[in-house]
Design a protein around this motif. Structure first.
Motif, short mmCIF file in Angstrom:
data_model
loop_
_atom_site.label_atom_id
_atom_site.label_comp_id
_atom_site.label_asym_id
_atom_site.label_seq_id
_atom_site.Cartn_x
_atom_site.Cartn_y
_atom_site.Cartn_z
N TRP A 29 13.83 -4.46 9.92
CA TRP A 29 12.73 -4.13 9.04
C TRP A 29 13.21 -3.39 7.78
CZ3 TRP A 29 7.61 -5.46 9.85
CH2 TRP A 29 7.28 -5.95 11.12
N GLY A 30 12.59 -3.74 6.67
CA GLY A 30 12.70 -2.95 5.46
C GLY A 30 11.33 -2.35 5.17
N ILE A 31 11.28 -1.11 4.75
CA ILE A 31 10.02 -0.42 4.50
C ILE A 31 9.82 -0.26 3.00
CG2 ILE A 31 8.63 1.63 4.97
CD1 ILE A 31 9.32 0.03 7.47
N CYS A 32 8.73 -0.82 2.49
CA CYS A 32 8.42 -0.73 1.07
C CYS A 32 7.39 0.38 0.86
CB CYS A 32 7.88 -2.07 0.57
SG CYS A 32 7.24 -2.02 -1.12
N SER A 33 7.84 1.49 0.33
CA SER A 33 7.06 2.71 0.04
C SER A 33 7.36 3.76 1.10
CB SER A 33 5.56 2.45 -0.06
OG SER A 33 4.82 3.26 0.78
N ALA A 34 7.43 4.99 0.63
CA ALA A 34 7.73 6.11 1.53
C ALA A 34 6.50 6.99 1.72
CB ALA A 34 8.89 6.93 0.95
N GLY A 35 5.32 6.37 1.72
CA GLY A 35 4.08 7.11 1.85
C GLY A 35 3.68 7.37 3.29
N GLU B 73 14.64 11.09 1.32
CA GLU B 73 13.98 12.02 2.25
C GLU B 73 13.40 11.27 3.43
OE1 GLU B 73 10.28 15.24 2.38
OE2 GLU B 73 10.91 14.37 0.46
N PHE B 74 12.77 10.13 3.17
CA PHE B 74 12.19 9.29 4.22
C PHE B 74 13.30 8.80 5.17
CE2 PHE B 74 10.35 5.57 6.18
CZ PHE B 74 8.99 5.81 6.23
N SER B 75 14.41 8.38 4.60
CA SER B 75 15.52 7.86 5.42
C SER B 75 16.11 8.94 6.30
CB SER B 75 16.60 7.25 4.53
OG SER B 75 17.26 8.23 3.76
N ARG B 76 16.18 10.18 5.78
CA ARG B 76 16.69 11.29 6.60
C ARG B 76 15.74 11.59 7.75
NH1 ARG B 76 18.40 13.32 1.46
NH2 ARG B 76 16.42 14.41 1.20
N LYS B 77 14.46 11.59 7.46
CA LYS B 77 13.46 11.91 8.49
C LYS B 77 13.48 10.88 9.61
CE LYS B 77 9.47 13.46 7.18
NZ LYS B 77 8.10 13.55 6.60
N HIS B 78 13.69 9.59 9.23
CA HIS B 78 13.59 8.52 10.22
C HIS B 78 14.94 7.92 10.60
CE1 HIS B 78 9.20 8.39 10.11
NE2 HIS B 78 9.27 8.53 8.80
N LYS C 235 19.87 2.99 4.94
CA LYS C 235 19.87 2.69 3.50
C LYS C 235 18.58 3.11 2.83
CE LYS C 235 21.25 -1.57 4.48
NZ LYS C 235 21.65 -2.99 4.33
N ALA C 236 18.71 3.75 1.67
CA ALA C 236 17.56 4.18 0.88
C ALA C 236 17.72 3.65 -0.54
CB ALA C 236 17.45 5.70 0.87
N TYR C 237 16.65 3.05 -1.07
CA TYR C 237 16.69 2.48 -2.41
C TYR C 237 15.65 3.14 -3.31
CZ TYR C 237 19.30 -1.32 -0.16
OH TYR C 237 20.22 -2.05 0.55
N GLY C 238 16.00 3.26 -4.59
CA GLY C 238 15.10 3.83 -5.57
C GLY C 238 14.27 2.80 -6.31
N SER C 239 14.29 1.56 -5.81
CA SER C 239 13.45 0.50 -6.40
C SER C 239 13.17 -0.54 -5.34
CB SER C 239 14.13 -0.14 -7.60
OG SER C 239 15.21 -0.96 -7.19
N TYR C 240 12.03 -1.23 -5.47
CA TYR C 240 11.68 -2.27 -4.52
C TYR C 240 12.57 -3.50 -4.72
CZ TYR C 240 7.52 0.68 -4.11
OH TYR C 240 6.68 1.74 -3.92
N GLU C 241 13.05 -3.69 -5.93
CA GLU C 241 13.91 -4.83 -6.21
C GLU C 241 15.21 -4.76 -5.40
OE1 GLU C 241 11.00 -4.48 -9.37
OE2 GLU C 241 12.40 -3.04 -8.48
N GLU C 242 15.75 -3.57 -5.22
CA GLU C 242 16.97 -3.42 -4.43
C GLU C 242 16.72 -3.80 -2.97
OE1 GLU C 242 19.57 0.21 -5.71
OE2 GLU C 242 17.48 0.74 -6.12
N LEU C 243 15.55 -3.41 -2.47
CA LEU C 243 15.19 -3.77 -1.09
C LEU C 243 15.08 -5.29 -0.96
CD1 LEU C 243 14.33 -2.90 1.78
CD2 LEU C 243 11.98 -2.74 0.93
#
Length: 606
Positions: free
Chosen positions: A282-288, A321-326, A330-338
């Protein structure tokens, strides 16, 4: 010389290939030597598992590529070793056998298809001639049935030193089913049947290699020729070998690897390619907040089935921060990278719904499967655009109507299918909690809350379109609907109604009334954990979360994630429980309700 083997020392595995893995491991783990019919496994991954098991248990294992042990094949190897026809430059093999009349031939889970059923003979022949060398390139084309089974496959293999090979296999048309080896100084022809040869022509001189007569009637051509592979097994056991030098494990592995690549190019995928020890990534789009809850829900499922491998947010620090919590790698700063991440099988889109269209199209255009939060889009026009993109890119897409996948909802559908409460005449649902009233964020009673009531009613009535819709509501000055009441009339005088309110708490329950009883869904109806059927209550608890949740019963999102995985394993592009037609119907009904209430979003005008 080793100890003579007894009759119980080896097992011949003759089940169909989809069952080879379990059968081989069963006998190998029982310390039995094994001769397994070809193809030894459905793919390379299964094959390695079998080979590893044989090595671990120190037993003999051989793929029953019987062609190699016929006297004609032995003579071919002798001639090649002597360079009797010079340097081999070209090998061609064809094999066809009409299989489509067989009862299981078009059933993907039971059938081998042209490649695994027939092409394996051509591949092994070519591999034998080229002494197990790996080809430099493979080009494959094929014709598949609607079930996904390959009917005809044509393959070109290029080897080092400008040497070539081609083969064609077909379960639908008649071919010559012969082979030829062309060298710089001559050629060797293998007459039909090339898969169990009894004659070869070397420089125009034919030699016969007859096989013994049968004592009982046979099901397949020249099956008494299986005696040669049986004798090979005996000789190996007498010498204490764990594999045959004629068809060693390395050859078997190469055949599987080539087969995987050919099937990839022809687009034939078996369930075995997706399931064993291979998690859905799974890839997660948004860290909300909703993405947090979904990721927590995934943690309640077996790690061998589901893994979160990446998360993306608009700000890199949020994703980190989301990646550390879970504990996501891999953590990306854009949806395009995902979207570009090759390790992601499916993307969970957890952005707010005004951004669903762009996010979904980004991932579907990147050939990613998508599970998108509800509502799928702001209106029917956007939904159609998303569905068209998914169809064009041949990817799986599902609206995350998670309510439908709770065990309580599954039981509702079972009861309705059994007509347990007779004919349904009325459905009612209510949902009211404090929610956002910001129009630009897609706020409002219908899109935020009413979608749950609408999808519930649509589920009960099997996706039927209502004959009429009457809606009334109260809107804020911002143009967002705060309160909404809707009456839907269906065929045969069946009714439904729902109320949703973003300002106050309602009972948040639902009821289905039939001619012989009723089904009550206590609060929270949008994530139900209990049902009352004709006054008898049954509980359907959800797992406890590993981290605090933002929303009620969010670990229940595990059920929709499980549905996604099962659909992907089956090669489906939409869920039968939440099909694309239902998503479109929900959007169309929503558009009509908003039209009557006078709610217009900017997306309606674009």
């Amino acid at each position: 010389m080793g100890q003579c083997p007894s009759a119980r020392d080896i097992v011949h595995v003759g089940v169909i290939p989809p069952y080879h893995l379990n059968a081989c491991k069963l006998f190998i783990n029982a310390k039995k030597n094994v001769l397994c019919e070809k193809s030894l496994a459905m793919n390379t991954k299964e094959l390695k598992e079998i080979l590893d098991s044989a090595k671990k248990n120190n037993v003999f294992l051989m793929e029953a590529v019987w062609t190699r042990f016929f006297q004609a094949s032995v003579e071919i190897r002798n001639l090649l070793a002597q360079e009797y026809i010079g340097e081999v430059k070209m090998v061609r093999a064809d094999y066809s056998l009409p299989l489509l009349h067989m009862s299981r031939s078009d059933q993907k889970d039971l059938s081998e298809g042209a490649l695994l059923g027939l092409g394996i003979y051509c591949l092994q022949f070519i591999s034998m001639v080229y002494k197990g060398e790996k080809p430099e390139s493979i080009q494959a084309r094929g014709v598949c049935l609607e079930t996904g089974v390959d009917e005809t496959v044509a393959v070109i293999l290029r080897y080092s030193k400008n040497r070539m090979a081609t083969f064609t296999c077909s379960a639908g048309v008649e071919l010559h089913s012969e082979a030829i080896i062309i060298g710089t100084e001559g050629k060797i022809q293998v007459l039909s049947p090339m898969w169990c040869p009894t004659s070869i022509i070397v420089d125009r001189k034919e030699t016969e290699y007859p096989i013994p007569e049968r004592c009982l009637s046979l099901n397949f051509t020249y099956s008494t020729g299986k005696r040669y592979e049986v004798e090979e097994v005996r000789q190996c056991l007498l010498k204490g070998l764990k594999e045959s030098p004629v068809t060693p494990h390395a050859y078997t592995l190469l055949l599987a690897e080539m087969g995987d690549e050919i099937r990839r190019q022809v687009d034939v995928v078996y369930s075995q390619d997706c399931q064993r020890n291979m998690a859905t990534r799974w890839g997660i789009c948004s860290a909300g907040k909703i993405s947090h809850d979904f990721t927590v829900a995934l943690k309640t499922l077996p790690a061998e089935d589901h893994q979160v491998v990446a998360v993306a947010a608009r700000l890199l620090e949020d994703a980190q921060e989301f990646s550390r919590k879970h504990n996501i790698s891999k953590a990306y700063g854009s949806y395009e990278e995902l979207a570009r991440d090759p390790d992601v099988d499916v993307v969970y889109v957890g952005v707010i719904h005004p951004y669903h269209l762009n996010a979904c199209k980004l991932f579907t255009n990147a050939k990613k499967n998508v599970l998108c939060e509800k509502p799928l889009a702001m209106n029917a026009k956007e939904v159609k655009e998303i569905l068209d993109s998914a169809e064009k890119n041949d990817v799986f897409l599902m609206e995350a109507a998670w309510t439908r996948f709770f065990p309580a909802s599954v039981q509702i559908r079972n009861l309705l299918a059994q007509e347990y409460i007779g004919e349904v005449k009325m459905v009612r649902a209510d949902y009211g909690v404090p929610r956002s009233d910001q129009k630009e964020l897609g706020g409002g009673a219908l899109l935020d809350l009413g979608i749950y009531c609408l999808q519930f009613i649509s589920m009960v009535y099997n996706g039927e379109k209502p004959e009429s819709i009457q809606a009334s509501g109260v809107c804020l000055e911002t143009g967002v609907n705060k309160t909404l009441a809707v009456i839907l009339k269906y065929s045969k005088n069946r009714m439904a109604m729902f109320t949703c309110f973003t300002g106050v708490q309602l009972h948040n329950d639902a009821i289905i009334v039939g001619t012989k009883g009723k089904i009550q869904v206590p609060s929270p109806m949008w994530c139900p954990t209990s049902l009352v059927v004709n006054k008898k209550e049954t509980q359907y608890p959800v797992p406890e979360p590993s981290l605090p949740l933002n929303f009620t019963n969010s670990t229940g999102k595990r059920f929709e994630a499980g549905e996604v995985r099962q659909c992907l394993l089956k090669g489906l592009k939409e869920s039968p429980v939440m099909p694309h037609a239902d998503s479109l119907l929900l959007a169309e009904m929503g558009d009509e309700i908003r039209r009557q209430v006078g709610v217009v979003y900017s997306q309606d005008c674009q």
